[in-house]
Design a protein around this motif. Structure first.
Motif, PDB file in Angstrom:
ATOM      1  N   CYS A  37       0.817  -1.222   0.000  1.00 42.11           N
ATOM      2  CA  CYS A  37       0.000   0.000   0.000  1.00 42.11           C
ATOM      3  C   CYS A  37       0.845   1.264   0.000  1.00 42.11           C
ATOM      4  O   CYS A  37       0.485   2.251  -0.632  1.00 42.11           O
ATOM      5  CB  CYS A  37      -0.955   0.004   1.182  1.00 42.11           C
ATOM      6  N   ALA A  38       1.959   1.222   0.676  1.00 43.43           N
ATOM      7  CA  ALA A  38       2.844   2.389   0.696  1.00 43.43           C
ATOM      8  C   ALA A  38       3.332   2.712  -0.706  1.00 43.43           C
ATOM      9  O   ALA A  38       3.434   3.887  -1.076  1.00 43.43           O
ATOM     10  CB  ALA A  38       4.017   2.135   1.636  1.00 43.43           C
ATOM     11  N   ASP A  39       3.622   1.689  -1.504  1.00 42.95           N
ATOM     12  CA  ASP A  39       4.083   1.911  -2.884  1.00 42.95           C
ATOM     13  C   ASP A  39       2.938   2.273  -3.822  1.00 42.95           C
ATOM     14  O   ASP A  39       3.064   3.160  -4.658  1.00 42.95           O
ATOM     15  CB  ASP A  39       4.800   0.668  -3.414  1.00 42.95           C
ATOM     16  N   VAL A  40       1.809   1.578  -3.694  1.00 45.54           N
ATOM     17  CA  VAL A  40       0.680   1.791  -4.599  1.00 45.54           C
ATOM     18  C   VAL A  40       0.045   3.161  -4.377  1.00 45.54           C
ATOM     19  O   VAL A  40      -0.500   3.751  -5.309  1.00 45.54           O
ATOM     20  CB  VAL A  40      -0.363   0.659  -4.463  1.00 45.54           C
ATOM     21  N   ALA A  41       0.132   3.692  -3.192  1.00 48.40           N
ATOM     22  CA  ALA A  41      -0.483   4.989  -2.894  1.00 48.40           C
ATOM     23  C   ALA A  41       0.016   6.096  -3.824  1.00 48.40           C
ATOM     24  O   ALA A  41      -0.706   7.061  -4.077  1.00 48.40           O
ATOM     25  CB  ALA A  41      -0.230   5.369  -1.442  1.00 48.40           C
ATOM     26  N   LEU A  47      -6.839   5.511  -6.066  1.00 56.46           N
ATOM     27  CA  LEU A  47      -7.623   6.316  -5.138  1.00 56.46           C
ATOM     28  C   LEU A  47      -7.612   5.777  -3.715  1.00 56.46           C
ATOM     29  O   LEU A  47      -7.489   6.542  -2.771  1.00 56.46           O
ATOM     30  CB  LEU A  47      -9.069   6.429  -5.634  1.00 56.46           C
ATOM     31  N   MET A  48      -7.772   4.451  -3.560  1.00 54.86           N
ATOM     32  CA  MET A  48      -7.787   3.906  -2.206  1.00 54.86           C
ATOM     33  C   MET A  48      -7.758   2.394  -2.236  1.00 54.86           C
ATOM     34  O   MET A  48      -8.053   1.775  -3.244  1.00 54.86           O
ATOM     35  CB  MET A  48      -8.991   4.405  -1.416  1.00 54.86           C
ATOM     36  N   SER A  65      -9.742  -2.242  -4.131  1.00 53.74           N
ATOM     37  CA  SER A  65      -8.854  -1.211  -4.638  1.00 53.74           C
ATOM     38  C   SER A  65      -9.667  -0.342  -5.586  1.00 53.74           C
ATOM     39  O   SER A  65     -10.364  -0.855  -6.462  1.00 53.74           O
ATOM     40  CB  SER A  65      -7.693  -1.894  -5.386  1.00 53.74           C
ATOM     41  N   GLU A  66      -9.618   0.960  -5.391  1.00 56.01           N
ATOM     42  CA  GLU A  66     -10.375   1.857  -6.263  1.00 56.01           C
ATOM     43  C   GLU A  66      -9.415   2.711  -7.072  1.00 56.01           C
ATOM     44  O   GLU A  66      -8.431   3.241  -6.543  1.00 56.01           O
ATOM     45  CB  GLU A  66     -11.328   2.743  -5.464  1.00 56.01           C
ATOM     46  N   LEU A  85       6.075  -6.709  -6.748  1.00 53.65           N
ATOM     47  CA  LEU A  85       5.512  -6.014  -5.598  1.00 53.65           C
ATOM     48  C   LEU A  85       4.453  -6.877  -4.898  1.00 53.65           C
ATOM     49  O   LEU A  85       4.415  -6.947  -3.673  1.00 53.65           O
ATOM     50  CB  LEU A  85       4.896  -4.687  -6.048  1.00 53.65           C
ATOM     51  N   ALA A  86       3.614  -7.548  -5.683  1.00 60.79           N
ATOM     52  CA  ALA A  86       2.514  -8.342  -5.122  1.00 60.79           C
ATOM     53  C   ALA A  86       2.961  -9.716  -4.621  1.00 60.79           C
ATOM     54  O   ALA A  86       2.246 -10.340  -3.830  1.00 60.79           O
ATOM     55  CB  ALA A  86       1.420  -8.515  -6.171  1.00 60.79           C
TER      56      ALA A  86
END
Length: 114
Positions: A37-41, A47-48, A65-66, A85-86
């Protein structure tokens, strides 16, 4: 100030990952989620995210995930580094499935002005 609901049109993309995580892997799963989440943000169009655990079966999880658009998600998913990453999160699951939905209407609380 009274709260009222507002329904608006949307063209966001909602991605839902349904996952099975055994009890002994749940702490590692959540740690991997936090790192991702830190990277995807910072990904354009993201968005979230939410991670949710079933109240009926604690082994069952869903990540929502939006994204601003389906194109934004597709660009990230097909980009370099997505699978790497995943990988730590996927490694902690025993079953997984993903589905994608276009959000057509969204209802949110809004403040009513007087």
């Amino acid at each position: 100030m009274k709260e009222t609901a507002a329904t608006v049109a949307s063209d966001h993309l909602r991605v839902m990952f349904f996952l099975t995580v055994e009890a002994e892997a749940q702490a590692r799963f959540l740690a991997a989620y936090d790192r991702i989440c830190a990277d995807v943000a910072d990904v354009p169009g993201h968005l979230m995210d939410q991670v949710c655990q079933s109240v009926d079966d604690p082994r069952e999880w869903v990540i929502t995930s939006e994204w601003r658009s389906a194109e934004d998600f597709a660009a990230w998913e097909s980009g370099e580094g997505h699978r790497e990453l995943a990988m730590p999160l996927v490694a902690e699951t025993t079953n997984r499935r993903s589905v994608r939905f276009l959000v057509r209407r969204e209802t949110r609380q809004k403040a009513e002005t007087r």
